[in-house]
Design a protein around this motif. Structure first.
Motif, PDB file in Angstrom:
ATOM      1  N   TYR A 104       0.811  -1.136   0.197  1.00  0.00           N
ATOM      2  CA  TYR A 104       0.047  -0.017   0.057  1.00  0.00           C
ATOM      3  C   TYR A 104       0.659   1.225   0.059  1.00  0.00           C
ATOM      4  O   TYR A 104       0.222   2.434  -0.256  1.00  0.00           O
ATOM      5  CB  TYR A 104      -0.876   0.148   1.402  1.00  0.00           C
ATOM      6  CG  TYR A 104      -2.027  -1.015   0.983  1.00  0.00           C
ATOM      7  CD1 TYR A 104      -3.305  -0.503   0.443  1.00  0.00           C
ATOM      8  CD2 TYR A 104      -2.242  -2.321   1.503  1.00  0.00           C
ATOM      9  CE1 TYR A 104      -4.355  -1.639   0.523  1.00  0.00           C
ATOM     10  CE2 TYR A 104      -3.107  -3.231   1.229  1.00  0.00           C
ATOM     11  CZ  TYR A 104      -4.220  -2.595   0.617  1.00  0.00           C
ATOM     12  OH  TYR A 104      -5.264  -3.525   0.519  1.00  0.00           O
ATOM     13  N   PHE A 105       2.013   1.226   0.297  1.00  0.00           N
ATOM     14  CA  PHE A 105       3.029   2.360   0.359  1.00  0.00           C
ATOM     15  C   PHE A 105       4.057   2.093  -0.767  1.00  0.00           C
ATOM     16  O   PHE A 105       4.642   3.204  -0.818  1.00  0.00           O
ATOM     17  CB  PHE A 105       3.858   2.165   1.755  1.00  0.00           C
ATOM     18  CG  PHE A 105       2.988   2.156   2.750  1.00  0.00           C
ATOM     19  CD1 PHE A 105       2.298   3.223   3.348  1.00  0.00           C
ATOM     20  CD2 PHE A 105       3.184   1.147   3.991  1.00  0.00           C
ATOM     21  CE1 PHE A 105       1.623   3.521   4.492  1.00  0.00           C
ATOM     22  CE2 PHE A 105       2.363   1.286   5.008  1.00  0.00           C
ATOM     23  CZ  PHE A 105       1.612   2.501   5.146  1.00  0.00           C
ATOM     24  N   GLN A 139       4.963   5.468  -2.159  1.00  0.00           N
ATOM     25  CA  GLN A 139       5.466   6.637  -1.390  1.00  0.00           C
ATOM     26  C   GLN A 139       6.656   6.476  -0.423  1.00  0.00           C
ATOM     27  O   GLN A 139       7.359   7.469  -0.206  1.00  0.00           O
ATOM     28  CB  GLN A 139       4.154   6.996  -0.060  1.00  0.00           C
ATOM     29  CG  GLN A 139       2.915   7.521  -0.800  1.00  0.00           C
ATOM     30  CD  GLN A 139       1.959   6.669  -0.183  1.00  0.00           C
ATOM     31  OE1 GLN A 139       1.794   5.408  -0.261  1.00  0.00           O
ATOM     32  NE2 GLN A 139       0.718   7.594   0.041  1.00  0.00           N
ATOM     33  N   TYR A 141       4.675   4.597   9.452  1.00  0.00           N
ATOM     34  CA  TYR A 141       4.208   4.823   7.929  1.00  0.00           C
ATOM     35  C   TYR A 141       2.901   5.283   7.299  1.00  0.00           C
ATOM     36  O   TYR A 141       2.593   6.281   6.756  1.00  0.00           O
ATOM     37  CB  TYR A 141       4.710   3.786   6.886  1.00  0.00           C
ATOM     38  CG  TYR A 141       6.262   3.619   6.903  1.00  0.00           C
ATOM     39  CD1 TYR A 141       7.200   4.901   7.135  1.00  0.00           C
ATOM     40  CD2 TYR A 141       6.744   2.336   6.907  1.00  0.00           C
ATOM     41  CE1 TYR A 141       8.591   4.670   7.005  1.00  0.00           C
ATOM     42  CE2 TYR A 141       8.421   2.336   7.059  1.00  0.00           C
ATOM     43  CZ  TYR A 141       9.159   3.439   7.214  1.00  0.00           C
ATOM     44  OH  TYR A 141      10.593   3.250   7.079  1.00  0.00           O
ATOM     45  N   VAL A 142       1.950   4.437   8.301  1.00  0.00           N
ATOM     46  CA  VAL A 142       0.392   4.600   8.090  1.00  0.00           C
ATOM     47  C   VAL A 142       0.147   6.301   8.501  1.00  0.00           C
ATOM     48  O   VAL A 142      -0.642   6.830   7.619  1.00  0.00           O
ATOM     49  CB  VAL A 142      -0.391   3.766   9.009  1.00  0.00           C
ATOM     50  CG1 VAL A 142      -1.778   3.980   9.013  1.00  0.00           C
ATOM     51  CG2 VAL A 142      -0.219   2.246   8.206  1.00  0.00           C
ATOM     52  N   TYR A 199       2.059   8.732   5.983  1.00  0.00           N
ATOM     53  CA  TYR A 199       1.538   8.874   4.579  1.00  0.00           C
ATOM     54  C   TYR A 199      -0.020   8.734   4.569  1.00  0.00           C
ATOM     55  O   TYR A 199      -0.539   8.734   3.515  1.00  0.00           O
ATOM     56  CB  TYR A 199       2.161   7.450   3.585  1.00  0.00           C
ATOM     57  CG  TYR A 199       3.519   7.679   3.610  1.00  0.00           C
ATOM     58  CD1 TYR A 199       4.190   8.968   3.059  1.00  0.00           C
ATOM     59  CD2 TYR A 199       4.431   6.783   3.954  1.00  0.00           C
ATOM     60  CE1 TYR A 199       5.531   9.208   3.011  1.00  0.00           C
ATOM     61  CE2 TYR A 199       5.763   6.965   3.834  1.00  0.00           C
ATOM     62  CZ  TYR A 199       6.256   8.242   3.368  1.00  0.00           C
ATOM     63  OH  TYR A 199       7.736   8.386   3.385  1.00  0.00           O
ATOM     64  N   ASP A 200      -0.515   8.684   5.875  1.00  0.00           N
ATOM     65  CA  ASP A 200      -2.126   9.013   5.909  1.00  0.00           C
ATOM     66  C   ASP A 200      -2.900   7.782   4.926  1.00  0.00           C
ATOM     67  O   ASP A 200      -3.448   8.319   4.426  1.00  0.00           O
ATOM     68  CB  ASP A 200      -2.406  10.099   5.793  1.00  0.00           C
ATOM     69  CG  ASP A 200      -3.973  10.504   6.300  1.00  0.00           C
ATOM     70  OD1 ASP A 200      -4.274   9.797   6.998  1.00  0.00           O
ATOM     71  OD2 ASP A 200      -4.585  11.412   5.689  1.00  0.00           O
ATOM     72  N   GLN A 201      -2.263   6.529   5.340  1.00  0.00           N
ATOM     73  CA  GLN A 201      -2.899   5.499   4.395  1.00  0.00           C
ATOM     74  C   GLN A 201      -4.348   5.098   5.015  1.00  0.00           C
ATOM     75  O   GLN A 201      -4.309   4.601   6.168  1.00  0.00           O
ATOM     76  CB  GLN A 201      -2.014   4.437   4.475  1.00  0.00           C
ATOM     77  CG  GLN A 201      -1.812   3.581   3.112  1.00  0.00           C
ATOM     78  CD  GLN A 201      -3.152   3.122   2.646  1.00  0.00           C
ATOM     79  OE1 GLN A 201      -3.917   2.482   3.305  1.00  0.00           O
ATOM     80  NE2 GLN A 201      -3.318   3.232   1.351  1.00  0.00           N
ATOM     81  N   TYR A 255      -6.787   2.821   4.175  1.00  0.00           N
ATOM     82  CA  TYR A 255      -7.276   1.492   4.534  1.00  0.00           C
ATOM     83  C   TYR A 255      -6.506   0.850   5.639  1.00  0.00           C
ATOM     84  O   TYR A 255      -7.101   0.415   6.495  1.00  0.00           O
ATOM     85  CB  TYR A 255      -7.091   0.798   3.208  1.00  0.00           C
ATOM     86  CG  TYR A 255      -7.278  -0.769   3.262  1.00  0.00           C
ATOM     87  CD1 TYR A 255      -8.512  -1.169   3.322  1.00  0.00           C
ATOM     88  CD2 TYR A 255      -6.150  -1.689   3.323  1.00  0.00           C
ATOM     89  CE1 TYR A 255      -8.811  -2.746   3.644  1.00  0.00           C
ATOM     90  CE2 TYR A 255      -6.499  -3.006   3.426  1.00  0.00           C
ATOM     91  CZ  TYR A 255      -7.765  -3.382   3.539  1.00  0.00           C
ATOM     92  OH  TYR A 255      -7.904  -4.870   3.828  1.00  0.00           O
ATOM     93  N   LEU A 256      -5.477   1.189   5.530  1.00  0.00           N
ATOM     94  CA  LEU A 256      -4.489   0.340   6.902  1.00  0.00           C
ATOM     95  C   LEU A 256      -4.715   1.198   8.095  1.00  0.00           C
ATOM     96  O   LEU A 256      -4.475   0.531   8.998  1.00  0.00           O
ATOM     97  CB  LEU A 256      -2.961   0.575   6.336  1.00  0.00           C
ATOM     98  CG  LEU A 256      -2.406  -0.066   5.128  1.00  0.00           C
ATOM     99  CD1 LEU A 256      -1.102  -0.105   5.113  1.00  0.00           C
ATOM    100  CD2 LEU A 256      -3.131  -1.777   5.278  1.00  0.00           C
ATOM    101  N   LYS A 257      -5.054   2.485   8.307  1.00  0.00           N
ATOM    102  CA  LYS A 257      -5.352   2.977   9.206  1.00  0.00           C
ATOM    103  C   LYS A 257      -6.455   2.521  10.283  1.00  0.00           C
ATOM    104  O   LYS A 257      -6.361   2.573  11.219  1.00  0.00           O
ATOM    105  CB  LYS A 257      -5.849   4.614   8.996  1.00  0.00           C
ATOM    106  CG  LYS A 257      -5.178   5.478   9.676  1.00  0.00           C
ATOM    107  CD  LYS A 257      -5.964   6.921   9.648  1.00  0.00           C
ATOM    108  CE  LYS A 257      -5.817   7.652   8.609  1.00  0.00           C
ATOM    109  NZ  LYS A 257      -6.440   8.905   8.734  1.00  0.00           N
TER     110      LYS A 257
END
Ligand code: SF4
Length: 315
Positions: free
Chosen positions: A250-251, A254, A287-288, A291-293, A295-297
Motif C-alpha cells: 500500500y506504500f 510513497q 508509515y500509516v 503517509y495517511d494511508q 485503508y491500513l489506518k
C-alpha cells in the motif's frame, strides 16, 4: 469498548474454594487482564453442592467418558456433576460470555490432558474435566484456555486477540441492523483474518461479497462461524510476514528506497525469529500515520489489543 465478559474457574480469582480450603490466585488474570475483563466465576465442585474443605477427586475409567470419583472413599460424583453442569451451561447462555479460562489439571475444570486413572491406579493424561467438557461441547465456538497455557506468550496473545475480536463482533451483533455493519467489521478485520488463515480470508471475502443474496440472519450466522474458525488457526511468522509484505504494497509509491529497505529488513528479521512482531508493526504504523494511508489506518491487525498487555513482544 465495554469490559469483556469471561467465565473463569473461581479459584483463579483467589477465592478459597479448593478441596483443601485454598485457592490458585493468578495475578495476571486479576490484575492485568482483569482491567479489561469482567469475570463470571464458576466453581463446579462447590456449586454442585460439595463443601469446602472436601475430599479430593479424580477421573477414573475410559478417558473418553470417565467417572468423577472421590479418591479415598470412592464416592461417584459423576451424575451429580453432569446434572449440575448441564443446568449451569444453560444459565451461562444469558451471560454473553466471550470465552472461559479454566483451571488446569482439575478433574472438574481442566480443559485438556487431565489424568484419568485405570483400574490398576495408573494415570493417562488424556482426560477433560467434567464441567469443562460439557461447557466446551455447549459453547463449541467460544475461545477457551487454561491459566497454565496462558503463561505461554503465543497462546496468551492468541487467546486475548480472540476475545477482543469476539467482543467487537458482539457489539456489531447488538446493532444487527444492516449488512453494512458486517461489511464494515470485515473491512477492519481483513488483515487480522489473513494473518490466521489465507484460506478463511478468501472464503469470508466471498461471503461478504454476496452479502445481499443472504438474509441478514444467515449472513451473521455464517460470518460468525467463519470468523471464529479462522481465529482458531494460529498465526505464524510466515503468515505474519505475508501480511506485512501485503501492507507494504500500500506504500509502494510513497516509501523512499531507504524506507523500503529498512522495512524489508525488519520483516525479514522478524520472520527469522530475531525480533518480535511489535517491531515491524510499529514501523508500519509509523508509515500509516506519515503517509495517511486510509485503508491500513482502520486495520485492527495493527492494534488488536491494548498495548499495556505487552503482547506481540515475544520472538
Ligand atoms: S479447579 Fe474448579 S472445581 Fe476446583 S476449586 Fe477451582 S474452580 Fe473449583
Amino acid at each position: 469498548m465495554e469490559k469483556i465478559k469471561l467465565g473463569i474457574s473461581t479459584c483463579l480469582l483467589g477465592e478459597n474454594v479448593r478441596y483443601d480450603g485454598g485457592h490458585k490466585w493468578d495475578r495476571f488474570l486479576t490484575d492485568t487482564l482483569g482491567q479489561y475483563v469482567e469475570y463470571v466465576p464458576v466453581c463446579p465442585e462447590v456449586e454442585c453442592g460439595l463443601g469446602v474443605p472436601r475430599e479430593s477427586m479424580h477421573l477414573e475409567g475410559d478417558p473418553e467418558s470417565p467417572r468423577l470419583v472421590t479418591i479415598r472413599t470412592k464416592q461417584d460424583m459423576t451424575d451429580r456433576m453432569v446434572k449440575w453442569a448441564q443446568k449451569r451451561v444453560a444459565e451461562l447462555e444469558k451471560e454473553d460470555l466471550c470465552g472461559f479460562i479454566f483451571k488446569s489439571d482439575s478433574p472438574s475444570s481442566g480443559m485438556e490432558r487431565i489424568r484419568v486413572y485405570n483400574e490398576k491406579g495408573m494415570p493417562v493424561k488424556k482426560g477433560v474435566g467434567m464441567f469443562a467438557r460439557i461447557f466446551m461441547e455447549h459453547f463449541s465456538l467460544l475461545p477457551v484456555e487454561d491459566e497454565g497455557r496462558l503463561h505461554d506468550p503465543k497462546l496468551r496473545e492468541n487467546f486475548i486477540e480472540k476475545i477482543f475480536t469476539l467482543k467487537r463482533w458482539r457489539e456489531v451483533l447488538v446493532k444487527r441492523e444492516k449488512r453494512g455493519e458486517v461489511v464494515d467489521f470485515h473491512t477492519r478485520h481483513k488483515l487480522l483474518i489473513l494473518s490466521h488463515s489465507p484460506k478463511h480470508y478468501q472464503t469470508i471475502g466471498k461471503l461478504v461479497a454476496r452479502a445481499k443474496e443472504l438474509s441478514l440472519r444467515e449472513l451473521y450466522r455464517q460470518y460468525q462461524i467463519w470468523l471464529m474458525e479462522s481465529l482458531q488457526l494460529k498465526t505464524t511468522p510466515k503468515k505474519n510476514a505475508n501480511v506485512l509484505h501485503h501492507m507494504m504494497g500500500y506504500f509502494r509509491e510513497q516509501l523512499s528506497s531507504d524506507e523500503k529497505q529498512e522495512l524489508l529488513e525488519v520483516i525479514d528479521h522478524y520472520r527469522g525469529g530475531y525480533i518480535p512482531l511489535v517491531v515491524p508493526i510499529t514501523l508500519i504504523s509509523h508509515y500509516v500515520r506519515k503517509y495517511d494511508q486510509p485503508y491500513l489506518k482502520q486495520q485492527i491487525y495493527l492494534n488488536p489489543h491494548p498495548l499495556e498487555l505487552q503482547l506481540q513482544n515475544h520472538v
